[in-house]
Design a protein around this motif. Structure first.
Motif, PDB file in Angstrom:
ATOM      1  N   PRO A  17       8.648   4.373 -14.268  1.00 50.99           N
ATOM      2  CA  PRO A  17       8.376   3.360 -13.240  1.00 50.99           C
ATOM      3  C   PRO A  17       7.218   3.733 -12.313  1.00 50.99           C
ATOM      4  N   TYR A  18       6.750   4.979 -12.347  1.00 46.92           N
ATOM      5  CA  TYR A  18       5.687   5.441 -11.450  1.00 46.92           C
ATOM      6  C   TYR A  18       4.291   5.321 -12.081  1.00 46.92           C
ATOM      7  N   PHE A  19       4.240   4.948 -13.349  1.00 48.89           N
ATOM      8  CA  PHE A  19       2.975   4.854 -14.079  1.00 48.89           C
ATOM      9  C   PHE A  19       2.076   3.767 -13.498  1.00 48.89           C
ATOM     10  N   VAL A  29      -0.173   8.388 -11.952  1.00 49.59           N
ATOM     11  CA  VAL A  29       1.169   7.993 -11.544  1.00 49.59           C
ATOM     12  C   VAL A  29       1.296   8.142 -10.027  1.00 49.59           C
ATOM     13  N   MET A  30       2.159   7.348  -9.445  1.00 47.37           N
ATOM     14  CA  MET A  30       2.520   7.538  -8.045  1.00 47.37           C
ATOM     15  C   MET A  30       3.522   8.680  -7.980  1.00 47.37           C
ATOM     16  N   GLY A  31       3.521   9.415  -6.875  1.00 47.46           N
ATOM     17  CA  GLY A  31       4.502  10.472  -6.687  1.00 47.46           C
ATOM     18  C   GLY A  31       5.887   9.891  -6.470  1.00 47.46           C
ATOM     19  N   ASP A  32       6.894  10.623  -6.921  1.00 47.74           N
ATOM     20  CA  ASP A  32       8.285  10.185  -6.751  1.00 47.74           C
ATOM     21  C   ASP A  32       8.665  10.078  -5.279  1.00 47.74           C
ATOM     22  N   HIS A  33       8.077  10.932  -4.458  1.00 45.22           N
ATOM     23  CA  HIS A  33       8.355  10.968  -3.017  1.00 45.22           C
ATOM     24  C   HIS A  33       7.068  10.657  -2.277  1.00 45.22           C
ATOM     25  N   GLN A  34       7.167   9.878  -1.218  1.00 49.04           N
ATOM     26  CA  GLN A  34       5.980   9.354  -0.552  1.00 49.04           C
ATOM     27  C   GLN A  34       5.924   9.705   0.937  1.00 49.04           C
ATOM     28  N   LYS A  37       1.982   8.870   2.319  1.00 49.51           N
ATOM     29  CA  LYS A  37       1.870   7.510   1.774  1.00 49.51           C
ATOM     30  C   LYS A  37       0.647   7.367   0.869  1.00 49.51           C
ATOM     31  N   GLY A  38       0.912   7.049  -0.414  1.00 52.29           N
ATOM     32  CA  GLY A  38      -0.139   6.912  -1.399  1.00 52.29           C
ATOM     33  C   GLY A  38      -0.282   8.127  -2.308  1.00 52.29           C
ATOM     34  N   TYR A  39       0.579   9.140  -2.125  1.00 54.89           N
ATOM     35  CA  TYR A  39       0.535  10.348  -2.950  1.00 54.89           C
ATOM     36  C   TYR A  39       0.590   9.975  -4.434  1.00 54.89           C
ATOM     37  N   ALA A  40      -0.400  10.462  -5.179  1.00 63.25           N
ATOM     38  CA  ALA A  40      -0.498  10.162  -6.604  1.00 63.25           C
ATOM     39  C   ALA A  40      -0.819  11.432  -7.376  1.00 63.25           C
ATOM     40  N   LEU A  41      -0.660  11.352  -8.683  1.00 60.01           N
ATOM     41  CA  LEU A  41      -0.969  12.471  -9.555  1.00 60.01           C
ATOM     42  C   LEU A  41      -1.778  11.985 -10.746  1.00 60.01           C
ATOM     43  N   LEU A  42      -2.580  12.876 -11.295  1.00 57.68           N
ATOM     44  CA  LEU A  42      -3.279  12.639 -12.553  1.00 57.68           C
ATOM     45  C   LEU A  42      -2.766  13.683 -13.532  1.00 57.68           C
ATOM     46  N   LEU A  43      -2.039  13.224 -14.541  1.00 53.90           N
ATOM     47  CA  LEU A  43      -1.418  14.107 -15.537  1.00 53.90           C
ATOM     48  C   LEU A  43      -2.333  14.220 -16.753  1.00 53.90           C
ATOM     49  N   ASP A 134       4.053  -2.342  -4.973  1.00 58.54           N
ATOM     50  CA  ASP A 134       2.902  -2.612  -4.114  1.00 58.54           C
ATOM     51  C   ASP A 134       1.896  -1.462  -4.192  1.00 58.54           C
ATOM     52  N   MET A 135       2.371  -0.228  -4.118  1.00 58.11           N
ATOM     53  CA  MET A 135       1.476   0.927  -4.192  1.00 58.11           C
ATOM     54  C   MET A 135       0.773   0.990  -5.543  1.00 58.11           C
ATOM     55  N   LYS A 136       1.513   0.752  -6.622  1.00 57.74           N
ATOM     56  CA  LYS A 136       0.924   0.777  -7.962  1.00 57.74           C
ATOM     57  C   LYS A 136      -0.144  -0.304  -8.105  1.00 57.74           C
ATOM     58  N   LYS A 137       0.138  -1.465  -7.579  1.00 56.69           N
ATOM     59  CA  LYS A 137      -0.819  -2.570  -7.660  1.00 56.69           C
ATOM     60  C   LYS A 137      -2.093  -2.225  -6.888  1.00 56.69           C
TER      61      LYS A 137
END
Length: 150
Positions: A17-19, A29-34, A37-43, A134-137
């Motif tokens: 769901p974080y993709f 992906v968005m981080g599981d914990h925010q 605000k806006g914490y993301a990762l590149l895997l 909303d964050m993913k969008k």
């Protein structure tokens, strides 16, 4: 099993769901914990431990996509500062942490890791389904804009 490989498997199965978006070298992906605000990762797409293990052309593309993702996070969430980290001490699969930073987001100025773990990973920092969408969008739109897909 590698937790990052497991997350990537979930992306490929349509179950993460974080993709946010697939790039040439990795998955955003968005981080599981925010708490940030806006914490993301590149895997990184493959199970690789170190930047120096990549061929120069691929390494440069991965670094370029990390910078693009960081700029997209900055545009989408308007922080005061961005922090970029590629650690790998716990999860040895290469992945970038992209932390949007704001004044007062940690008790003392410094890296995010100065925040007590129980506070950073508190259930109250998990986004609701609506917040996550909303964050993913927002992040996806900025990634598209910056990569010329809009």
């Amino acid at each position: 099993m590698c937790i990052v490989c497991d997350r990537i498997r979930m992306i490929k199965e349509g179950k993460n769901p974080y993709f946010v978006k697939e790039l040439e070298t990795g998955y955003v992906v968005m981080g599981d914990h925010q708490h940030f605000k806006g914490y993301a990762l590149l895997l990184y797409k493959e199970h690789v431990r170190e930047l120096h293990e990549l061929q120069p052309e691929i390494r440069n593309k991965f670094l370029e996509e990390m910078a693009l993702t960081g700029e997209a996070v900055f545009r989408a969430f308007a922080p005061e500062k961005m922090n970029y980290e590629l650690l790998g001490n716990g999860d040895v699969h290469m992945h970038w942490h992209l932390f949007p930073r704001r004044s007062g987001d940690t008790p003392k100025a410094g890296p995010v890791w100065k925040l007590p773990t129980e506070e950073m990973y508190a259930d109250s920092n998990r986004p609701s389904a609506e917040e996550l969408e909303d964050m993913k969008k927002r992040l996806g739109q900025e990634l598209d804009r910056l990569s010329g897909h809009v």
